[in-house]
Motif scaffolding. Sequence first.
Motif, mmCIF file in Angstrom:
data_model
loop_
_atom_site.group_PDB
_atom_site.id
_atom_site.type_symbol
_atom_site.label_atom_id
_atom_site.label_comp_id
_atom_site.label_asym_id
_atom_site.label_seq_id
_atom_site.Cartn_x
_atom_site.Cartn_y
_atom_site.Cartn_z
ATOM 1 N N SER A 1 0.816 -1.188 0.000
ATOM 2 C CA SER A 1 0.000 0.000 0.000
ATOM 3 C C SER A 1 0.854 1.244 0.000
ATOM 4 O O SER A 1 1.709 1.436 0.846
ATOM 5 N N ASP A 2 0.607 2.064 -0.970
ATOM 6 C CA ASP A 2 1.270 3.352 -1.043
ATOM 7 C C ASP A 2 0.798 4.239 0.090
ATOM 8 O O ASP A 2 1.535 5.060 0.601
ATOM 9 N N ASN A 3 -0.462 3.996 0.474
ATOM 10 C CA ASN A 3 -1.048 4.796 1.544
ATOM 11 C C ASN A 3 -0.216 4.717 2.804
ATOM 12 O O ASN A 3 0.064 5.706 3.458
ATOM 13 N N ARG A 4 0.146 3.479 3.151
ATOM 14 C CA ARG A 4 0.859 3.307 4.401
ATOM 15 C C ARG A 4 2.221 3.974 4.332
ATOM 16 O O ARG A 4 2.668 4.615 5.269
ATOM 17 N N ARG A 5 2.886 3.798 3.201
ATOM 18 C CA ARG A 5 4.193 4.430 3.032
ATOM 19 C C ARG A 5 4.084 5.939 3.195
ATOM 20 O O ARG A 5 4.848 6.564 3.905
ATOM 21 N N LYS A 6 3.053 6.478 2.558
ATOM 22 C CA LYS A 6 2.835 7.925 2.687
ATOM 23 C C LYS A 6 2.526 8.305 4.129
ATOM 24 O O LYS A 6 3.013 9.314 4.647
ATOM 25 N N GLY A 7 1.719 7.459 4.760
ATOM 26 C CA GLY A 7 1.346 7.736 6.148
ATOM 27 C C GLY A 7 2.552 7.775 7.057
ATOM 28 O O GLY A 7 2.718 8.683 7.865
ATOM 29 N N VAL A 8 3.434 6.774 6.916
ATOM 30 C CA VAL A 8 4.640 6.727 7.742
ATOM 31 C C VAL A 8 5.488 7.947 7.475
ATOM 32 O O VAL A 8 5.978 8.608 8.399
ATOM 33 N N ARG A 9 5.624 8.286 6.204
ATOM 34 C CA ARG A 9 6.465 9.426 5.844
ATOM 35 C C ARG A 9 5.925 10.714 6.461
ATOM 36 O O ARG A 9 6.658 11.508 7.019
ATOM 37 N N ARG A 10 4.597 10.861 6.387
ATOM 38 C CA ARG A 10 3.988 12.062 6.942
ATOM 39 C C ARG A 10 4.181 12.113 8.459
ATOM 40 O O ARG A 10 4.559 13.132 9.023
ATOM 41 N N THR A 11 3.952 10.961 9.126
ATOM 42 C CA THR A 11 4.113 10.921 10.584
ATOM 43 C C THR A 11 5.533 11.289 10.979
ATOM 44 O O THR A 11 5.756 12.069 11.915
ATOM 45 N N VAL A 12 6.500 10.724 10.263
ATOM 46 C CA VAL A 12 7.896 10.995 10.605
ATOM 47 C C VAL A 12 8.215 12.472 10.407
ATOM 48 O O VAL A 12 8.855 13.103 11.250
ATOM 49 N N THR A 13 7.724 13.032 9.307
ATOM 50 C CA THR A 13 8.003 14.446 9.051
ATOM 51 C C THR A 13 7.458 15.309 10.178
ATOM 52 O O THR A 13 8.155 16.178 10.718
ATOM 53 N N ILE A 14 6.210 15.041 10.535
ATOM 54 C CA ILE A 14 5.572 15.877 11.553
ATOM 55 C C ILE A 14 6.286 15.717 12.898
ATOM 56 O O ILE A 14 6.642 16.704 13.551
ATOM 57 N N THR A 15 6.519 14.477 13.302
ATOM 58 C CA THR A 15 7.124 14.269 14.631
ATOM 59 C C THR A 15 8.550 14.821 14.669
ATOM 60 O O THR A 15 8.956 15.423 15.662
ATOM 61 N N ALA A 16 9.289 14.636 13.590
ATOM 62 C CA ALA A 16 10.653 15.163 13.577
ATOM 63 C C ALA A 16 10.630 16.689 13.642
ATOM 64 O O ALA A 16 11.467 17.311 14.303
ATOM 65 N N ALA A 17 9.630 17.290 12.989
ATOM 66 C CA ALA A 17 9.515 18.754 13.034
ATOM 67 C C ALA A 17 9.213 19.210 14.460
ATOM 68 O O ALA A 17 9.773 20.200 14.937
ATOM 69 N N ILE A 18 8.340 18.457 15.146
ATOM 70 C CA ILE A 18 8.034 18.814 16.540
ATOM 71 C C ILE A 18 9.311 18.762 17.369
ATOM 72 O O ILE A 18 9.622 19.678 18.144
ATOM 73 N N ALA A 19 10.077 17.681 17.198
ATOM 74 C CA ALA A 19 11.302 17.520 17.980
ATOM 75 C C ALA A 19 12.251 18.694 17.727
ATOM 76 O O ALA A 19 12.787 19.291 18.664
ATOM 77 N N LEU A 20 12.432 19.033 16.463
ATOM 78 C CA LEU A 20 13.348 20.123 16.129
ATOM 79 C C LEU A 20 12.850 21.444 16.714
ATOM 80 O O LEU A 20 13.631 22.233 17.274
ATOM 81 N N ALA A 21 11.527 21.644 16.635
ATOM 82 C CA ALA A 21 10.962 22.888 17.151
ATOM 83 C C ALA A 21 11.238 23.006 18.648
ATOM 84 O O ALA A 21 11.658 24.067 19.125
ATOM 85 N N PHE A 22 11.023 21.924 19.385
ATOM 86 C CA PHE A 22 11.266 21.993 20.827
ATOM 87 C C PHE A 22 12.740 22.243 21.141
ATOM 88 O O PHE A 22 13.070 22.933 22.094
ATOM 89 N N PHE A 23 13.613 21.655 20.335
ATOM 90 C CA PHE A 23 15.049 21.895 20.547
ATOM 91 C C PHE A 23 15.358 23.374 20.411
ATOM 92 O O PHE A 23 16.011 23.985 21.257
ATOM 93 N N LEU A 24 14.835 23.975 19.337
ATOM 94 C CA LEU A 24 15.129 25.378 19.094
ATOM 95 C C LEU A 24 14.464 26.274 20.134
ATOM 96 O O LEU A 24 15.048 27.254 20.590
ATOM 97 N N VAL A 25 13.263 25.893 20.538
ATOM 98 C CA VAL A 25 12.547 26.715 21.512
ATOM 99 C C VAL A 25 13.310 26.793 22.830
ATOM 100 O O VAL A 25 13.307 27.825 23.503
#
Lengths: 317, 59, 538
Positions: B26-50
């Motif tokens: 399923s392409d859906n799942r691949r996309k889903g994982v990719r989206r989740t990783v992007t969002i969570t990694a962005a949160i992590a980076l944001a907290f680091f900078l904050v």
Amino acid sequence: MTSGVIRRSFTAAAMLASALFGGAARANPTPYQLNMERGASTWSQVPYHLNNISLGVCVVIGILVFGAMFIAMFRFRKSRGAVAEKWSHNTLLEVIWTTIPVIILVVLAYLATGGLTSWADTTGSQMTVKVTGYQWKWRYDYEEYLGKPISKVGFMSKLDSQSDQTRQLDSGLDPFKVKVGDENTYLLNVDKPLVVPVDTKIRFIITGADVIHSWWVPALGWKLDAIPGIVNAAWTNIQTPGTYRGQCAELCGQDHGFMPIVVVALSKPDFAKWLAEQQAKSAPPPAAPAAAPAAASTAAAPKTAQVSAAPVADAQG
Amino acid sequence: MSTIDPSKPIRMTQQNTSSATVDPVSDNRRKGVRRTVTITAAIALAFFLVSFVQIVLMK
Amino acid sequence: MSHAATHDHHDDHHGAPKNFFQRWCMSTNHKDIGTLYLVFALLMFFIGGSFAMLIRAELFKPGLQLMQPYFFNQLTTMHALVMIFGAIMPAFVGLGNWMIPLMVGAPDMALPRMNNLSFWILPFAFTLLLSTLFSAGGGPAGGWTMYPPLSLQSDSLAYVVFSVHLMGISSIMGAINIIATILNMRAPGMELLKMPVFVWSWLITAFLLIAVMPVLAGAVTMLLTDKYFGTNFFNPGGGGDPVLYQHIFWFFGHPEVYIMILPAFGIISEIIPTFSRKPIFGYKAMVFAIASIAFLSFIVWAHHMFAVGLPLGAEIFFMYATMLIAVPTGVKVFNWVSTMWGGSMTFETPMLFAIAFVILFTIGGFSGLMLALVPADFQYHDTYFVVAHFHYVLVTGALFAIIAATYYWLPKWSGRMYSEFWGKMHFWNSVIWVNVLFFPQHFLGLAGMPRRIPDYNVAFANFNMVSSIGGFLFGASQLIFLGVLVHGVFFSKKKATDRVWEGAKGLEWTVPSPAPFHTFDVPPVIHDDELAHGHVND
């Protein structure tokens, strides 16, 4: 050695009895002490009562919850033929056990807030002492007493030499033999204690010179960090003359455990006499000016007793 | 909610350290994982900078 | 790519790769990586435990007998760092790795290769950290909180900061992996509100991790630049503020506390229904309670700092927020008791540890409530009362939950039943000695003994001796655990059934014991009856 331990445990058992049932207000730690002390200042009963009240609340809740658990464990055992029921929900119960804790918490919060507010009010003090934490000793500077600035009364206060010798690794000395009178003062005694008057609202301004320390005398009811670059303030009003012992309460390096605090509370005339002596010592050779403030402080003492009555009543109310 | 399509039961394969699998399902799942990783990694980076921004704010 | 596909196909039919190095060092299998995490956590548990034994030995009686105070400070610091970052957290990640894919019907974690990396960072991080003990300046001695300016006096700061960075990266990657797995890899029919509570607790914990580990990384980075690059973040001489470090650290530190307890809540919420043979009481309430505890954990950090001289308003706010946490935590405890009520209970080792968890964790919660009251905290703060409090929460809380989980799922992992008799021996020894160890520490704290001191007045001698004896015997009891594990993994003759426990429900019990190398290659067809929470509508 063994007989010593046995003898000590007998004494300890006697002390346990007194710790449990003795009502006398003590201020320094005793063997087998189980609860916090009432302390010796006007405010120190606030944490003492909060401690007892919240402990009582916890014990009652604990008995109910653990009691229910043990009844469940006894009644609903498979070995007694219990058959599992199917329910997994009960709205009424859930509402009850959400609201009752909230009510209890509101009551506790109300009590704590009152006590905290009185603690934070350092106005109207009659004396100011500056406390500075060093690795690993304290410095006390007397800034002001009864509205008069005091200069050049200040000294370092560090672990007494008997404790210091005994505490060395493999010193071969017995900590049980470090005594002042009947009281064991191992690691709780200093070469030069902080001397203060009773019945006086004393403001402490606390800071650190190198790393963070924390100035704590349990009998005063609070501790406050001594932080470099920051000046903290707190107050106390000691009611009973006596010697009150405490320790540094914030990890500050290798000798963190070896920088005790001793506060000696004197009656006001005695304190005035002591202060005059200190000022005489630090004053320049012509001794005449030094005597004057001493006389003034002594004379002022009865007047302050009335002034100090107000904060005492405040804290108790 | 799940991104797997039950109508197409295809065997999953184990990827290893030297190669990723081409996910046949399923392409859906691949996309889903990719989206989740992007969002969570962005949160992590944001907290680091904050954590650094706090310093500026409190000065 | 075609080669990769063939290779995978090959693996599929032959199970685990034969070569030891390939199997363990290059593993991308969630079960093998889970095992690695758990073994690593066990090793760290014994290393951290040996530090604790040395601490209790020095505190056995007044006077210094064994070590210089500076080494004592290194021991307390290392004990905390190793236990928190080396034992408790990796153990939960290991359990999550093993069980989350099995519980949601996924073939593996969403990012198997990153999973390998996030484990293999850890041994290097801890080698670096532990090596400082053998360096000339000694290990870190400023406490695990690393408060400046004291921590800046240490020569090993750079090592500690680097290893904390590594642990942080490992945790963040692990957390991202868990979130991605839970959100994207669930089998069809495994809706979010049908997931086991353990999976829910890990989902929420993972969000806490990605929010706070970077903050810790930021804080220690500032320590590093303050010491080596001339910045003045925390140096008052240059206009910095040592208290600011504490705010940043505890913004990490308090959610960290819940990172170490929320998965434990999840584990207990699996075990109690199984051995009560009754569905968990108030499933949704349990999930919402975890979520609200997680939220509140972000706004209570300064209750670790009541004695630093905060403004009155701040102290009142953080006191109220902290007290509020008692409500959802209370809900959880009441729900566990209600789950038992009306059940049909048996008391195998996992259940015994779970019951001990509920009681002893609650005692830790009670002392937590007392600590929340600021005036009382002025007395408790930085005394043995606090030491007793957080050991009740972390040892009889987090650690007991991990042990309970190990007994609960070990038959599924190894395919063999552990020895119930020795499991119970382990339980009774642990639960008795842990109380002898930590309960007297409440009295010591109330009597006025500060924490982190190597020597004390003789008034504290009696309870310290009792505590040390409890400590040695609790430590020795864990050797029984080691024995039960080795026996249960390699030697036990009693084979485990697939379901293992009579009352067990959930997808993980539908696969054979031991769980084969690959499970749920084909997404399972889920029958709601098989799930613990398949029919939840409350």
